[in-house]
Design a protein around this motif. Structure first.
Motif, PDB file in Angstrom:
ATOM      1  N   GLY A  67     -36.188  19.390  38.836  1.00 53.27           N
ATOM      2  CA  GLY A  67     -34.803  18.945  38.856  1.00 53.27           C
ATOM      3  C   GLY A  67     -34.652  17.450  39.001  1.00 53.27           C
ATOM      4  O   GLY A  67     -33.844  16.818  38.309  1.00 53.27           O
ATOM      5  N   SER A  68     -35.433  16.853  39.897  1.00 53.86           N
ATOM      6  CA  SER A  68     -35.300  15.411  40.146  1.00 53.86           C
ATOM      7  C   SER A  68     -35.736  14.589  38.939  1.00 53.86           C
ATOM      8  O   SER A  68     -35.102  13.585  38.603  1.00 53.86           O
ATOM      9  N   LEU A  69     -36.813  15.010  38.278  1.00 55.83           N
ATOM     10  CA  LEU A  69     -37.284  14.278  37.104  1.00 55.83           C
ATOM     11  C   LEU A  69     -36.314  14.434  35.928  1.00 55.83           C
ATOM     12  O   LEU A  69     -36.153  13.520  35.123  1.00 55.83           O
ATOM     13  N   LEU A 272     -41.671   0.129  42.865  1.00 55.48           N
ATOM     14  CA  LEU A 272     -42.175   1.483  42.649  1.00 55.48           C
ATOM     15  C   LEU A 272     -43.092   1.901  43.798  1.00 55.48           C
ATOM     16  O   LEU A 272     -43.006   3.035  44.300  1.00 55.48           O
ATOM     17  N   LEU A 273     -43.962   0.989  44.233  1.00 58.50           N
ATOM     18  CA  LEU A 273     -44.858   1.266  45.351  1.00 58.50           C
ATOM     19  C   LEU A 273     -44.064   1.550  46.625  1.00 58.50           C
ATOM     20  O   LEU A 273     -44.334   2.521  47.353  1.00 58.50           O
ATOM     21  N   SER A 398     -34.463   3.603  48.422  1.00 56.72           N
ATOM     22  CA  SER A 398     -34.921   3.997  47.089  1.00 56.72           C
ATOM     23  C   SER A 398     -33.805   3.913  46.055  1.00 56.72           C
ATOM     24  O   SER A 398     -34.064   3.661  44.880  1.00 56.72           O
ATOM     25  N   SER A 399     -32.569   4.111  46.493  1.00 53.34           N
ATOM     26  CA  SER A 399     -31.447   4.093  45.542  1.00 53.34           C
ATOM     27  C   SER A 399     -30.905   2.699  45.276  1.00 53.34           C
ATOM     28  O   SER A 399     -30.108   2.509  44.349  1.00 53.34           O
ATOM     29  N   GLU A 400     -31.331   1.687  46.064  1.00 50.37           N
ATOM     30  CA  GLU A 400     -30.737   0.359  45.915  1.00 50.37           C
ATOM     31  C   GLU A 400     -31.674  -0.696  45.336  1.00 50.37           C
ATOM     32  O   GLU A 400     -31.227  -1.743  44.894  1.00 50.37           O
ATOM     33  N   ILE A 401     -32.997  -0.443  45.328  1.00 51.95           N
ATOM     34  CA  ILE A 401     -33.922  -1.546  45.021  1.00 51.95           C
ATOM     35  C   ILE A 401     -34.185  -1.744  43.525  1.00 51.95           C
ATOM     36  O   ILE A 401     -34.522  -2.849  43.105  1.00 51.95           O
ATOM     37  N   GLY A 410     -36.036   5.519  38.254  1.00 54.38           N
ATOM     38  CA  GLY A 410     -36.945   5.028  39.289  1.00 54.38           C
ATOM     39  C   GLY A 410     -36.750   5.795  40.584  1.00 54.38           C
ATOM     40  O   GLY A 410     -37.712   6.212  41.237  1.00 54.38           O
ATOM     41  N   HIS A 411     -35.480   5.997  40.963  1.00 55.92           N
ATOM     42  CA  HIS A 411     -35.184   6.776  42.172  1.00 55.92           C
ATOM     43  C   HIS A 411     -35.620   8.228  42.000  1.00 55.92           C
ATOM     44  O   HIS A 411     -36.113   8.854  42.950  1.00 55.92           O
ATOM     45  N   SER A 412     -35.460   8.775  40.788  1.00 53.95           N
ATOM     46  CA  SER A 412     -35.839  10.171  40.560  1.00 53.95           C
ATOM     47  C   SER A 412     -37.338  10.380  40.757  1.00 53.95           C
ATOM     48  O   SER A 412     -37.777  11.451  41.196  1.00 53.95           O
TER      49      SER A 412
END
Length: 482
Positions: A67-69, A272-273, A398-401, A410-412
């Protein structure tokens, strides 16, 4: 009201949008919380063994990986708002199947369906909240989905206690099936909310984006500043005054994976890291063991009786909601790094205490009252420490960077790693504590938490108060500012 005070005020419309979007995570949290108690009765009714219990608990998160991907690309294509509606409809289907649940197979199909909805929800809710809010209120509003999850977990624990009074066959089915009601309401209710201005700009719909920014900003100056940054981030001239422009570049998420993996810039590689690392450690440090298996932990500590176990578990839910709410208020004042490092330090101390007390209980024949009390206190302290920093910061950060074009997918990816670790702990905790004792399992989580603290200290820079589209400058530095 002066400009500085005005800029620090949370816009009521932006807050309302984030609250509605976060409703999807309340449903997810409810499903997580209610399963911890429902599994006691499912195991008795369907006659399943511990291995099947672990699989049933963990399969939701493996399906959430899918789902996330999928949600990242979906939200880039149809928009953030419609993606929330899709998540709610998937939740509805999963909850209805679990509530029906005549046998283990149908229950598993329902868990898998709900899991896909979980993946969608955990990806889209923080992204939508981050994009609808300003830099000064983003920490508070983007952490609302995690607060929603905590409220949902508490509601799940409470419903466990009351539905447990019903017959065996009806009780656990109502526990799981009742989540279908808010899911269908949300699916249609979200359609009345505005689309993300970030997504609209990426589609070239500049007038629509600006109109929404007027509603979710506190001043004309803030509107113009955010509008200018969004246009520059999307590769549009800041002097462009057209209402709609035809984008010549890809705007539905095509080619994002290449920029993330094959040809990432140094700042994107660091983002990403940091994103993958923070999502990995959120669950590798053991929170799912406590949230999902707390009745077993308290039983090992010496609490007897199903209703007493469920009441002790309600205390876990109250602690979680209390501290996540406090963290929401302080994220934009204290900053991400201080809360994160203090949180993990508290987790280390609590996990060592929990491991010690449970080890003493196991080695003592009969009830060891001080160790029983210490186990409960240490469990609550661990949940409090986790929710004062690591829980909300993970989803805000994760949702802001990521840059606008890379943000959703990227967040997914971070969410996918999060769900893999959640599934790994959910599906292995019973086997782990049978192999190394339950006290040993929490000593292991304490060791992982030490590694997490070191990682966060060296690889997670502060982002408090920075505009969402100027993160690359932070991740362009050679080292984290202490």
């Amino acid at each position: 009201m002066d400009g500085g005070t005005e800029s620090r005020t949370i816009n009521k419309h932006a807050c309302a949008c984030s609250v509605v979007a976060s409703t999807i995570t309340i449903i997810f949290g409810y499903d997580t919380g209610v399963m911890s108690g429902a599994m006691i009765y499912i195991q008795e009714d369907l006659k399943i063994n511990d291995t099947q219990v672990q699989i049933c608990n963990g399969i939701l998160n493996l399906c959430a990986l899918v789902g996330s991907l999928s949600a990242g690309r979906t939200s880039d294509y149809i928009g953030r708002r419609y993606t929330i509606a899709v998540a709610a409809l998937i939740f509805f289907a999963g909850s209805a199947l679990m509530g029906y649940g005549p046998n283990y197979t149908v229950l598993m199909v329902g868990r898998c369906t709900a899991g896909i909805g979980v993946g969608f929800a955990l990806m889209i809710a923080p992204v939508y909240s981050a994009e609808i809010s300003s830099a000064t209120s983003r920490g508070a509003l983007a952490s609302l989905p995690e607060l929603g999850t905590s409220i949902g977990i508490l509601l799940g624990y409470i419903f466990n206690y009351f539905f447990a009074k019903l017959t065996l066959k009806l009780g656990w089915r109502l526990m799981l099936g009742v989540a279908a009601i808010p899911s269908i309401v949300l699916a249609f209710g979200i359609l009345g909310m505005p689309e993300s201005p970030t997504w609209l700009v990426m589609q070239g719909r500049l007038r629509d984006a600006r109109n929404i920014l007027v509603r979710v900003s506190n001043s004309n100056q803030e509107v113009e500043a955010r509008f200018r940054e969004l246009k520059l981030s999307a590769g549009i001239s800041e002097h462009c005054t057209d209402d709609v422009i035809q984008r010549t570049t890809q705007t539905h998420g095509e080619g994002v994976w290449k920029e993330l993996f094959l040809h990432p810039t140094p700042p994107v590689r660091w983002m990403l890291l940091a994103s993958v690392g923070i999502h990995f450690f959120e669950h590798a440090t053991g929170i799912e063991a406590v949230m999902l298996y707390s009745p077993r932990i308290f039983k090992k500590a010496g609490i007897t009786g199903k209703h007493k176990l469920l009441l002790a578990t309600v205390g876990i839910g109250i602690t979680k909601v209390t501290f996540i709410f406090a963290a929401t208020l302080f994220l934009d004042k204290a900053g991400r790094r201080p809360l994160l490092l203090a949180s993990v330090a508290g987790m280390i101390v609590s996990l060592v205490g929990l491991g010690f007390s449970l080890t003493m209980v196991e080695r003592h024949h009969g009830t060891l009252h001080w160790a029983l009390v210490f186990s409960i206190v240490a469990s609550y302290a661990y949940v409090a420490s986790f929710n004062m920093g690591l829980a909300p910061v993970t989803w805000v950060y994760s949702s802001e960077i990521f840059p606008s074009k890379l943000r959703a997918q990227g967040h997914s990816l971070g969410v996918a790693v999060n769900r893999i670790m959640n599934a790994a702990i959910s599906m292995s905790f019973i086997s782990i504590y049978k192999a190394i004792t339950i006290g040993g399992a929490f000593f292991m989580f304490a060791g992982v938490s030490v590694l997490a603290w070191i990682f966060f200290y060296f690889f997670v820079p502060e982002t408090k108060g920075r505009d969402i589209d100027e993160m690359e400058s932070i991740f362009s530095r050679r080292r984290v500012t202490v």
